[in-house]
Design a protein around this motif. Sequence first.
Motif, PDB file in Angstrom:
ATOM      1  N   ALA A 136       0.837  -1.216   0.000  1.00  0.00           N
ATOM      2  CA  ALA A 136       0.000   0.000   0.000  1.00  0.00           C
ATOM      3  C   ALA A 136       0.866   1.259   0.000  1.00  0.00           C
ATOM      4  O   ALA A 136       0.519   2.265  -0.621  1.00  0.00           O
ATOM      5  CB  ALA A 136      -0.934  -0.011   1.206  1.00  0.00           C
ATOM      6  N   GLU A 141      -2.480  -2.363  -4.105  1.00  0.00           N
ATOM      7  CA  GLU A 141      -3.326  -3.231  -3.277  1.00  0.00           C
ATOM      8  C   GLU A 141      -2.941  -4.672  -3.577  1.00  0.00           C
ATOM      9  O   GLU A 141      -3.113  -5.152  -4.700  1.00  0.00           O
ATOM     10  CB  GLU A 141      -4.804  -3.009  -3.610  1.00  0.00           C
ATOM     11  CG  GLU A 141      -5.761  -3.884  -2.839  1.00  0.00           C
ATOM     12  CD  GLU A 141      -5.945  -3.471  -1.391  1.00  0.00           C
ATOM     13  OE1 GLU A 141      -6.394  -4.310  -0.587  1.00  0.00           O
ATOM     14  OE2 GLU A 141      -5.656  -2.290  -1.065  1.00  0.00           O
ATOM     15  N   LYS A 244      -3.811   1.108  -6.059  1.00  0.00           N
ATOM     16  CA  LYS A 244      -4.510   1.334  -4.790  1.00  0.00           C
ATOM     17  C   LYS A 244      -5.605   2.389  -4.899  1.00  0.00           C
ATOM     18  O   LYS A 244      -6.700   2.218  -4.362  1.00  0.00           O
ATOM     19  CB  LYS A 244      -3.515   1.733  -3.702  1.00  0.00           C
ATOM     20  CG  LYS A 244      -4.146   1.927  -2.338  1.00  0.00           C
ATOM     21  CD  LYS A 244      -3.747   0.820  -1.418  1.00  0.00           C
ATOM     22  CE  LYS A 244      -4.369   0.960  -0.044  1.00  0.00           C
ATOM     23  NZ  LYS A 244      -5.495   0.053   0.156  1.00  0.00           N
ATOM     24  N   TYR A 247      -8.528   0.798  -6.660  1.00  0.00           N
ATOM     25  CA  TYR A 247      -9.226  -0.178  -5.809  1.00  0.00           C
ATOM     26  C   TYR A 247     -10.013   0.514  -4.696  1.00  0.00           C
ATOM     27  O   TYR A 247     -11.178   0.177  -4.442  1.00  0.00           O
ATOM     28  CB  TYR A 247      -8.203  -1.145  -5.212  1.00  0.00           C
ATOM     29  CG  TYR A 247      -8.826  -2.276  -4.436  1.00  0.00           C
ATOM     30  CD1 TYR A 247      -9.279  -3.429  -5.071  1.00  0.00           C
ATOM     31  CD2 TYR A 247      -8.964  -2.202  -3.042  1.00  0.00           C
ATOM     32  CE1 TYR A 247      -9.860  -4.473  -4.366  1.00  0.00           C
ATOM     33  CE2 TYR A 247      -9.543  -3.235  -2.327  1.00  0.00           C
ATOM     34  CZ  TYR A 247      -9.982  -4.364  -2.989  1.00  0.00           C
ATOM     35  OH  TYR A 247     -10.556  -5.387  -2.271  1.00  0.00           O
ATOM     36  N   ASP A 248      -9.394   1.480  -4.041  1.00  0.00           N
ATOM     37  CA  ASP A 248     -10.069   2.177  -2.940  1.00  0.00           C
ATOM     38  C   ASP A 248     -11.266   2.986  -3.429  1.00  0.00           C
ATOM     39  O   ASP A 248     -12.193   3.254  -2.664  1.00  0.00           O
ATOM     40  CB  ASP A 248      -9.087   3.100  -2.209  1.00  0.00           C
ATOM     41  CG  ASP A 248      -8.066   2.317  -1.393  1.00  0.00           C
ATOM     42  OD1 ASP A 248      -8.282   1.108  -1.170  1.00  0.00           O
ATOM     43  OD2 ASP A 248      -7.058   2.921  -0.972  1.00  0.00           O
ATOM     44  N   GLN A 255     -15.196  -4.365  -5.107  1.00  0.00           N
ATOM     45  CA  GLN A 255     -14.028  -4.852  -4.367  1.00  0.00           C
ATOM     46  C   GLN A 255     -14.176  -6.337  -4.039  1.00  0.00           C
ATOM     47  O   GLN A 255     -13.219  -7.107  -4.175  1.00  0.00           O
ATOM     48  CB  GLN A 255     -13.842  -4.043  -3.083  1.00  0.00           C
ATOM     49  CG  GLN A 255     -13.332  -2.629  -3.309  1.00  0.00           C
ATOM     50  CD  GLN A 255     -13.072  -1.890  -2.012  1.00  0.00           C
ATOM     51  OE1 GLN A 255     -13.421  -2.349  -0.927  1.00  0.00           O
ATOM     52  NE2 GLN A 255     -12.471  -0.713  -2.110  1.00  0.00           N
TER      53      GLN A 255
END
Length: 339
Positions: A136, A141, A244, A247-248, A255
């Motif tokens: 991270a 991720e 990341k 994905y976040d 997810q």
Amino acid sequence: MTFSGYRTLGGLAVLAAATTIASAAAADTWRYAFEEALEEVQGKYAQKFKEEIEANSDHEIQLFPFGTLGESVDTMEQAQAGILQFVDQSPGFTGALIPEAQVFFVPYLLPQDNESLFKFFRDSKAIHELFPPLYAEQGLELLSMFPEGEVCMTTQEPVHSPEDLNEVKFRVMTNPLLVESYKAFGATPTPLPWGEVYGAMQTGIIQGQENPRFFLESTKMYEVTDVITCIGHNNFTTAVMANKDFYDGLGEEDQQLIQNAADAAFEYILDYQVALGDESFEKIKEAKPEIEINILSEEERKPFMATSASVEEAFIGMTGDKGAEILAQMKADLEAASK
């Protein structure tokens, strides 16, 4: 029809159109690059991942095998920049970025029996708890780590002891710990991008290299070597990551979709890579009957195994307390897996 009725129907039509547009907008195309060909281990994992995503959503996955977007360093930069949503890359290449990931190159750390190996990758606290924060920090991720098969050496002369590697220029990935490992084995480690390896072996610039069994066959490395030697020192490990920020920024449903696809591809690839490794040696023997394939005995392996302590020390020297914590946790995880 009254004017108000017309407005109601019109409103429904607009709403339906808006819903269609929103659905179309939600159906994204995601880009996924990996370090091997489509029919090799990373490629088969990627195809299974794509299959699961597309079967359970409206999203599409575009796959980019090795070479289509550059070398490993290029695809990692693209993943960190968000040009790629997913990337599969071995800790061998991410070692400079995430030094602790080099732990997978400590010789004789991973078990050789598949039952213990698979249990370790499924349950390891080091993999599932300690590594994700480190990835991270680099904008990644961590979705999955999995084995690709036993690593074997290819050389021009037989290898039965570390003395046989003396002054052999041995290609290694651009990984500081792998350099230390082959120094300990007695060789002269030479970091080199993969695209240059075949030609370097052919012209004698280097005299040795290592890779999983299947990769020796699929890349035809046997054409430019005379001897394959398996000393049981490692099982090639790779990691699948997502950008990341990407994905976040996804909803919980997407997810979970991604994690489910990663889990399904992980379970699929475990048995696939075992069978592929066995088949690959048979294909090599058929293609080049005169090749010498040596599986070293336990007694012959002992001098190589004796070098692991010095490589562990080098790893801790490179990574400090965090590296020591990860190494200790991996040993605990491996002990649990062996039971």
